[in-house]
Design a protein around this motif. Structure first.
Motif: not given
Length: 331
Positions: A200-207
């Motif tokens: 939670p709270g962490r940004r992730y790249a969604l391709r």
């Protein structure tokens, strides 16, 4: 035997009748088939007055990626008595002389549950053949369908339908077409790079990969990230340029799931281009930090954790001997 592709054109008529072909093609125009078309034919123009030997309308669809070829044909009336005929549906290549060249064919007797398919490399050359499904035998709507690897990779632009004698193929009761088969775009969406377990709270790249399995350009594609509890996205919508047939375009969106998100969340993405639409989703597990256990009963507390112990409290009033109570453990 199926007739060879035609070399003599006939005027195509506008498709004003909504056929049962729409259901048979399973949304083939344009969801599944990448070439599709419909056409109508005047009633009462057949060489035989029997209603079941008079063509009224037809719909054809073809998907070159898996070799699916389907057709639905409406007759003026249902079969009765000895009114059977041989139904042929051919999808071919437009030529200067009409509708011919490389072609695909479906055929069946109108009262027979079985059907056959042929692939033509030219007007009279058959390079492959096999069996197909036929539904509606004995009814006024005839449905034919086949999926075979040997039928893949063609680009038909026209089609025609004939009803002929089962005894003598040279006796034609009625004919429809040639009519145009239009090329359609396709739309697929695939998601990548987002791990199956996130913090939670962490940004992730969604391709987001958008591809076109069809035979025409898609036009501009609108990609939208769906809403879910605790989910935020750097961009909710992204617009991609038109995707060419067989091509792919990719967009990257950064997503974050907060502590409010469900432990097992779904990240959904929808794409649309005109009447085309496609969706994809990614199921993720939100890894919340484990709660530190509390100590108890005089056990050894975890470092940095508050703890309590049980001890005897004397009764200073003298009314009782005392009682058990809880107190912070001594370090």
């Amino acid at each position: 035997m199926l007739p060879a592709p035609r070399s003599v054109p006939r005027a195509a008529r506008p498709a004003a009748l909504v056929l049962a072909a729409a259901a048979l093609l399973a949304g083939a125009a344009p969801a599944h088939a990448t070439f599709a078309g419909t056409a109508t034919d005047p009633t009462g123009d057949a060489a035989d007055a029997t209603p079941s030997r008079d063509l009224v309308a037809a719909g054809v669809g073809y998907d070159p990626s898996d070799g699916t070829f389907v057709a639905a044909v409406r007759l003026r009336g249902a079969l009765f008595g000895p009114s059977r005929a041989f139904l042929s549906v051919v999808a071919a290549t437009p030529t200067a002389a009409g509708c011919g060249g490389a072609a695909l064919g479906l055929g069946a007797a109108t009262d027979d549950p079985s059907a056959q398919w042929h692939r033509f490399s030219g007007p009279t050359t058959v390079v492959a053949r096999g069996t197909a499904r036929h539904r509606g035998d004995g009814l006024d709507v005839q449905r034919l369908e086949v999926t075979d690897r040997a039928l893949r990779g063609m680009a038909p632009g026209c089609a025609f339908v004939t009803l002929s004698s089962t005894e003598d193929p040279g006796v034609v009761y009625d004919a429809l077409g040639p009519f145009r088969l239009r090329a359609y775009a396709g739309l697929r969406v695939a998601l990548g790079s987002l791990p199956t377990a996130v913090r939670p709270g962490r940004r992730y790249a969604l391709r987001v990969a958008v591809s076109n399995p069809g035979s025409a350009p898609t036009g501009r594609v609108r990609v939208r990230v769906g809403r879910a509890r605790g989910l935020t996205a750097s961009r909710r919508t992204v617009t991609l340029p038109s995707v060419a047939p067989g091509a792919k375009r990719t967009a990257t969106v950064r997503v974050t799931l907060s502590r409010r998100a469900a432990a097992r969340s779904v990240v959904a993405v929808a794409a649309s281009a005109g009447r085309l639409s496609a969706t994809a989703e990614r199921r993720v597990r939100v890894r919340l930090p484990a709660r530190r256990p509390s100590g108890g009963g005089g056990g050894t507390p975890a470092p940095g954790s508050p703890s309590v112990c049980t001890r005897w409290f004397p009764d200073l009033s003298g009314e009782s001997g005392g009682s058990l109570g809880l107190t912070p453990c001594e370090r």
